[in-house]
Motif scaffolding. Structure first.
Motif, short mmCIF file in Angstrom:
data_model
loop_
_atom_site.label_atom_id
_atom_site.label_comp_id
_atom_site.label_asym_id
_atom_site.label_seq_id
_atom_site.Cartn_x
_atom_site.Cartn_y
_atom_site.Cartn_z
N THR A 91 0.84 -1.19 0.00
CA THR A 91 0.00 0.00 0.00
C THR A 91 0.88 1.25 0.00
OG1 THR A 91 -0.15 -0.06 2.43
CG2 THR A 91 -1.91 -1.15 1.18
N ASN A 92 0.23 2.41 -0.01
CA ASN A 92 0.91 3.70 -0.15
C ASN A 92 1.81 3.68 -1.37
OD1 ASN A 92 -0.39 3.94 2.29
ND2 ASN A 92 1.30 4.99 3.31
N ILE A 93 1.20 3.26 -2.48
CA ILE A 93 1.90 3.11 -3.76
C ILE A 93 1.03 3.65 -4.87
CG2 ILE A 93 0.98 0.77 -4.09
CD1 ILE A 93 3.63 0.05 -5.47
N LEU A 132 6.71 11.65 3.79
CA LEU A 132 6.71 11.24 2.38
C LEU A 132 7.69 12.07 1.57
CD1 LEU A 132 2.92 10.58 1.67
CD2 LEU A 132 4.72 8.97 2.27
N ASN A 133 8.06 13.24 2.09
CA ASN A 133 9.09 14.03 1.42
C ASN A 133 10.44 13.35 1.58
OD1 ASN A 133 10.11 16.41 0.07
ND2 ASN A 133 10.97 17.00 2.03
N ARG A 186 2.82 16.10 -4.94
CA ARG A 186 1.81 16.69 -4.05
C ARG A 186 1.85 16.03 -2.67
NH1 ARG A 186 -4.77 16.70 -5.16
NH2 ARG A 186 -5.34 17.97 -3.35
N LEU A 187 1.98 14.73 -2.62
CA LEU A 187 2.09 14.03 -1.34
C LEU A 187 3.35 14.44 -0.59
CD1 LEU A 187 0.91 10.56 -2.65
CD2 LEU A 187 -0.15 11.75 -0.72
N LEU A 209 -5.68 10.36 -2.32
CA LEU A 209 -4.49 9.88 -1.63
C LEU A 209 -4.07 10.83 -0.52
CD1 LEU A 209 -2.38 8.66 -4.70
CD2 LEU A 209 -4.38 7.61 -3.60
N VAL A 210 -4.14 12.12 -0.78
CA VAL A 210 -3.79 13.12 0.23
C VAL A 210 -4.75 13.04 1.41
CG1 VAL A 210 -3.66 15.60 0.71
CG2 VAL A 210 -2.69 14.69 -1.41
N ALA A 211 -6.06 12.96 1.13
CA ALA A 211 -7.05 12.88 2.20
C ALA A 211 -6.89 11.60 3.00
CB ALA A 211 -8.45 12.96 1.60
#
Length: 410
Positions: free
Chosen positions: A3-5, A281-282, A273-274, A247-249
């Motif tokens: 996930t987170n992909i 995530l940066n 954006r993320l 994804l951001v939400a």
């Protein structure tokens, strides 16, 4: 399941590779069958067209504005969404008046079963209208909610309760939770029960949230859906996630997420954006799986994505709109040498000649050293001859490079 992909590709193909009954919540915001082309958007310096919504194609490839072709296109994706949704999961589909009736009857009722229809949510918003308007201003979208199970699904109503109006608060004993045993009504301290119509403002042109996508949805809309229909650490999936609002939400609310989009440029933008929204995530950017890597991959993607990919590959960036309109697609960095990209084979002398004019116009008559880079899948012998002539007679160094050279395959 990872996930987170972010997956880059046709969601129909990506969804087929995901395990059955593995996702808790799905939100899909497909093209609306509006019979129009959206204008090219420039987001963070990238040129991107989210989709062309003017035509749908029959099996022979002929252009035809056919609602049933559109429904066939959408249904195969909804079928895969149903397969990967957990038995207690929820499915939201965002549409508008152009096709909402068809989508509900011909797709959602058939795939999920009409007994599993839960809500037709109306998202209403305000905005400018034409002075020539002859019908009521259309200022709402429709969001259908379906579940797989008739009795069990996640619904966290206390997480999405809304404030009572001033009038309700002033009315002693008013409540939205029912009467008590002594017949006295009381307000719920967590707020009133939400209706199936939501007043959430559209993204203003000057909003910090706005990225430039013509169909971008506000984060507040997705946050309400995710809060109500998923629990922390649940998996939220958006199979057509555009600029990544879902994804951001989801990340902000502590959910795991999976995003899919067919546009390589869009996938990179949502990753950026993320990264801008979340420090963790940066430092560790989300993986994008399925980005085009071969010549055959690059032949299949849209022209705007192809242009962005090529410019990035050689260390440059796509040109701003006012320059692109003059025959220049991008610039190298830091030299700012003009680039023109052709997603075609056997580019000939006329195309090279036109780019020569664009390069000369860009540098102006007083500049002695003039350079240009043109990239295509292949060039004709006449194209190479024209580039040589340009350097000898006009002093313009025209470099013709093939995609294979860019990929290091030659």
């Amino acid at each position: 399941m990872k996930t987170n992909i972010i997956y880059c590709g046709d969601c129909k193909d990506v969804l087929r590779d995901l395990p059955e009954k593995s996702v808790d919540l799905i939100y899909v915001d497909p093209p609306f069958f509006t019979s129009k082309n959206y204008e090219i958007a420039f987001v963070d310096g990238y040129e991107i067209r989210s989709f062309q919504d003017a035509h749908w194609y029959n099996k022979k490839g002929k252009r035809r504005n056919d609602i049933y072709v559109y429904l066939d296109w959408l249904k195969e994706k909804v079928v895969e969404c149903h397969r990967i949704l957990k038995d207690i999961g929820s499915f939201y589909l965002h549409c508008d008046w152009h096709a909402n009736a068809y989508i509900r009857v011909y797709i959602l009722d058939e795939v999920f079963g009409n007994n599993n229809f839960k809500n037709e949510i109306i998202w209403c918003y305000r905005g400018a209208t034409s002075p020539r308007q002859r019908v009521w201003a259309r200022k709402h979208d429709v969001i259908f909610l379906y579940t797989k199970d008739k009795k069990r699904w996640t619904f966290n109503v206390d997480d999405v309760r809304l404030p009572y109006s001033k009038t309700s608060i002033e009315r002693e004993g008013y409540t939205k939770t029912g009467f008590t045993t002594d017949g006295i009504c009381k307000l719920n301290p967590k707020g009133r029960f939400p209706e199936d119509w939501w007043e959430i403002p559209f993204i203003r042109p000057n909003s910090k949230e706005r990225l430039g996508f013509p169909t971008q949805k506000p984060e507040a809309l997705l946050e309400r859906i995710i809060k109500a229909s998923s629990d922390p650490t649940d998996i939220v999936l958006d199979p057509m996630c555009g600029c990544g609002t879902t994804l951001v939400a989801a990340h902000r609310l502590g959910r795991r997420w999976i995003g899919i989009d067919i546009s390589p440029t869009g996938c990179k933008l949502m990753r950026d954006r993320l990264r801008k929204n979340f420090d963790e995530l940066n430092a560790n950017p989300p993986e994008i799986k399925g980005l085009p890597m071969s010549i055959e991959d690059l032949k299949k993607i849209g022209w705007a994505d192809f242009q962005n990919w090529i410019c990035e590959r050689i260390g440059g960036k796509s040109a701003e709109k006012k320059v692109r309109d003059k025959g220049i697609d991008g610039f190298t960095f830091p030299e700012r040498i003009p680039i023109q990209v052709k997603q075609s084979e056997s580019v000939g002398r006329p195309e090279v000649d036109k780019f020569e004019v664009a390069v000369g116009r860009y540098y102006g008559p007083t500049r002695k050293e003039k350079k240009g880079v043109m990239i295509a899948f292949s060039f004709s012998s006449e194209a190479y001859n024209e580039a040589s002539r340009s350097k000898i007679e006009n002093g313009i160094d025209m470099q013709l490079k093939t995609v294979a050279e860019i990929l290091g395959e030659e």
